[in-house]
Motif scaffolding. Structure first.
Motif, PDB file in Angstrom:
ATOM      1  N   UNK A 134       0.835  -1.212   0.000  1.00 40.52           N
ATOM      2  CA  UNK A 134       0.000   0.000   0.000  1.00 40.52           C
ATOM      3  C   UNK A 134       0.866   1.257   0.000  1.00 40.52           C
ATOM      4  N   UNK A 135       1.958   1.229   0.762  1.00 42.48           N
ATOM      5  CA  UNK A 135       2.854   2.385   0.786  1.00 42.48           C
ATOM      6  C   UNK A 135       3.436   2.645  -0.598  1.00 42.48           C
ATOM      7  N   UNK A 136       3.961   1.603  -1.216  1.00 39.47           N
ATOM      8  CA  UNK A 136       4.596   1.784  -2.527  1.00 39.47           C
ATOM      9  C   UNK A 136       3.574   2.186  -3.595  1.00 39.47           C
ATOM     10  N   UNK A 137       2.377   1.584  -3.547  1.00 39.89           N
ATOM     11  CA  UNK A 137       1.329   1.929  -4.512  1.00 39.89           C
ATOM     12  C   UNK A 137       0.957   3.405  -4.376  1.00 39.89           C
ATOM     13  N   UNK A 138       0.912   3.887  -3.129  1.00 33.24           N
ATOM     14  CA  UNK A 138       0.584   5.294  -2.871  1.00 33.24           C
ATOM     15  C   UNK A 138       1.581   6.225  -3.556  1.00 33.24           C
ATOM     16  N   UNK A 174       1.720  -5.935  -9.548  1.00 33.69           N
ATOM     17  CA  UNK A 174       2.302  -6.763  -8.487  1.00 33.69           C
ATOM     18  C   UNK A 174       1.789  -6.313  -7.117  1.00 33.69           C
ATOM     19  N   UNK A 175       1.755  -4.997  -6.896  1.00 36.72           N
ATOM     20  CA  UNK A 175       1.326  -4.464  -5.606  1.00 36.72           C
ATOM     21  C   UNK A 175      -0.156  -4.754  -5.351  1.00 36.72           C
ATOM     22  N   UNK A 176      -0.978  -4.622  -6.398  1.00 34.37           N
ATOM     23  CA  UNK A 176      -2.406  -4.947  -6.256  1.00 34.37           C
ATOM     24  C   UNK A 176      -2.587  -6.408  -5.870  1.00 34.37           C
ATOM     25  N   UNK A 177      -1.717  -7.262  -6.390  1.00 32.73           N
ATOM     26  CA  UNK A 177      -1.847  -8.694  -6.082  1.00 32.73           C
ATOM     27  C   UNK A 177      -1.534  -8.983  -4.614  1.00 32.73           C
ATOM     28  N   UNK A 178      -0.932  -8.019  -3.916  1.00 24.46           N
ATOM     29  CA  UNK A 178      -0.724  -8.153  -2.470  1.00 24.46           C
ATOM     30  C   UNK A 178      -1.912  -7.593  -1.677  1.00 24.46           C
ATOM     31  N   UNK A 179      -2.980  -7.259  -2.372  1.00 23.79           N
ATOM     32  CA  UNK A 179      -4.201  -6.875  -1.672  1.00 23.79           C
ATOM     33  C   UNK A 179      -4.437  -5.375  -1.543  1.00 23.79           C
ATOM     34  N   UNK A 180      -3.600  -4.564  -2.185  1.00 24.73           N
ATOM     35  CA  UNK A 180      -3.782  -3.102  -2.115  1.00 24.73           C
ATOM     36  C   UNK A 180      -5.170  -2.723  -2.624  1.00 24.73           C
ATOM     37  N   UNK A 181      -5.850  -1.844  -1.893  1.00 25.66           N
ATOM     38  CA  UNK A 181      -7.161  -1.361  -2.329  1.00 25.66           C
ATOM     39  C   UNK A 181      -6.962  -0.136  -3.217  1.00 25.66           C
TER      40      UNK A 181
END
Lengths: 325, 325
Positions: free
Chosen positions: A157-161, A185-192
């Motif tokens: 979530x931090x990196x996606x932000x 990749x980040x979304x696949x870790x559950x990022x909303x």
């Protein structure tokens, strides 16, 4: 000059070899600055290292959802009680961007400079700089991948932000295949992702909406529709309870009208001075245009100050813009 | 029921086994409908097949940049001169969505149904339906990957357009890791993603900006700031030269104000009737709310008609909404 891969290895080694770090970013931190501070903190906590996170001022409240955002100390509220000999600076193009937090750097402290700004001037003992990265978060994404650590939703979530905010929601020209691959990749870790886009990109304050409404009421266009502008007065700001930051984005409204090549926002400073923001759809280099008024900026986004009352500033500037079209 | 992979293989085989196709999409085509029509056309041209592309009406002019967008015939301008026995319907949840183009389907024509709507009712001899795909373009991305064809910027731009528009610029909840991975791949083929975002998502017409300005001037909020609304009258529409489609997105302004749970747009139909659009930030199920007024929709976006004059409709609806908060 060493390669990016070498810099990643050197940075990794520095983190493994040392302990007790201060992690700082630039004054008035944006999404990438906050995210990058936390991403380094998350990595250090995984490595079992001692560290503190610090900023000269507060973290924007809309980023409170981020993992341990409340652990980034605000210098004027809860400053560190000592100095640090290992400092990691993220998203700071030059050393001065850290602001007053440098009071907590020991003289001769080892500085790690992690940044994506093309203008980074290469300060620090260790430099991890990638000018074509969309965000410092993209560089930290690469750095974290070199460690054997299990990722979770907090770091993702931090990196996606950071990616989301520094690409304007995957809309700026820095939106590369690499950015989208990392986002996937980040979304696949559950990022909303959609929730973050709403909070960070779409949410407005009431003064922002009010002053936008005032500005749009002043909309005018050149006869052939290729220049459009709006204006805001000090009285508007007062009536709407608006601060300067609430004007952000308003200039895009005249620019986004179909057929418009140059959009402008005239902000009255006082009776004899107006700040002009320029946005170009591509044809006109507004950096050069702004320079003719003693201002500057980028080819598609620039600004200048004109020492005239609003009623005279508008026709004067519009005439100069029209000359270029 | 066959698997998605089986459907892909069956569709591929159908295209290889036949020739002379009519490719259609739904009436009032959006980005995904146009992109999907062109993506099928591009594939058929690569396979050396004969085909025609058709829509009941015109293609939105802002999509003129798409490869052969001008080759999608507008039924009322340049209709086909004959009927077709092989028809490919893209992005149509049910058969009626093709509109009057069905006049050019031969009785008993073989229909290929390629769609991502969860409500697709399974018409057609060949069905390639993936309800969790963000866009029909995502399904065509998968279909095209099963062929040994060299991709170029034309097909990549078409598919990116479908993904971009149906995810609201990678902001809706259908923005999956798969979508971002496909977007990454498409960008690597040279797609000008930022330009497309500007053209498709940010560009506004002058009437759109004018009617937005009118609407924002009416902004009101509940005392505790959790409900906000704006309204538009027939006179506003007239003064601004605005059509119904120019109202799209306005309801997001009250909804996007920090702290607002439900945003609404009241559009006066006539003296005794108002159309209400509801947007929820998440807490309130506005589909259920709209149903109490005889309307419907999704949990976060819904609408209803209220048979009252505006001055009575607003307090009536606001009271019902506040009851849920």
């Amino acid at each position: 000059m060493q390669s990016y891969e070498q810099s990643l290895r050197q940075t990794k080694q520095f983190l493994l070899d040392h302990d007790d770090f201060l992690v700082v970013s630039h004054i008035q931190p944006d999404g990438d600055a906050v995210s990058s501070t936390l991403a380094v903190g998350w990595l250090l906590s995984c490595l079992g290292k001692k560290f503190s996170m610090l900023n000269e001022g507060p973290i924007p409240t809309r980023m409170n959802y981020l993992w341990e955002a409340d652990k980034i100390a605000n210098m004027s509220v809860n400053p560190p009680e000592r100095t640090f000999s290992n400092v990691i600076c993220v998203d700071c193009a030059d050393f001065q961007r850290v602001g007053l937090t440098q009071r907590y750097f020991e003289p001769g402290a080892s500085i790690v400079n992690i940044d994506h700004h093309p203008t980074n001037n290469g300060y620090g003992a260790v430099q991890l700089i990638k000018p074509d990265a969309a965000a410092t978060a993209e560089i930290l994404y690469d750095l974290l991948k070199t460690f054997d650590i299990a990722w979770n939703i907090d770091i993702a979530t931090a990196l996606y932000t950071g990616l989301l905010t520094d690409t304007g929601g995957f809309r700026y020209t820095n939106t590369t295949p690499k950015v989208m691959e990392a986002a996937s990749d980040l979304l696949s870790h559950g990022v909303k992702g959609p929730e973050l886009a709403e909070t960070l990109l779409e949410e407005m304050t009431l003064p922002q909406v009010k002053v936008l409404s005032r500005a749009l009421q002043t909309l005018e266009m050149s006869p052939n529709g290729d220049v459009a502008w709006v204006s805001v007065t000090p009285q508007d700001m007062l009536d709407c309870g608006a601060a300067n930051e609430d004007l952000e984005g308003i200039v895009n409204y005249p620019r986004n009208i179909r057929g418009v090549e140059v959009g402008m926002l005239f902000k009255v400073i006082h009776d004899q001075a107006v700040k002009v923001s320029f946005r170009s759809a591509g044809k006109v280099n507004v950096a050069a245009l702004a320079q003719t008024f003693g201002g500057g900026g980028h080819t598609r986004a620039a600004g200048a100050k004109v020492d005239l009352p609003l009623e005279q500033a508008i026709p004067h500037v519009v005439k100069e813009v029209s000359r270029l079209l």
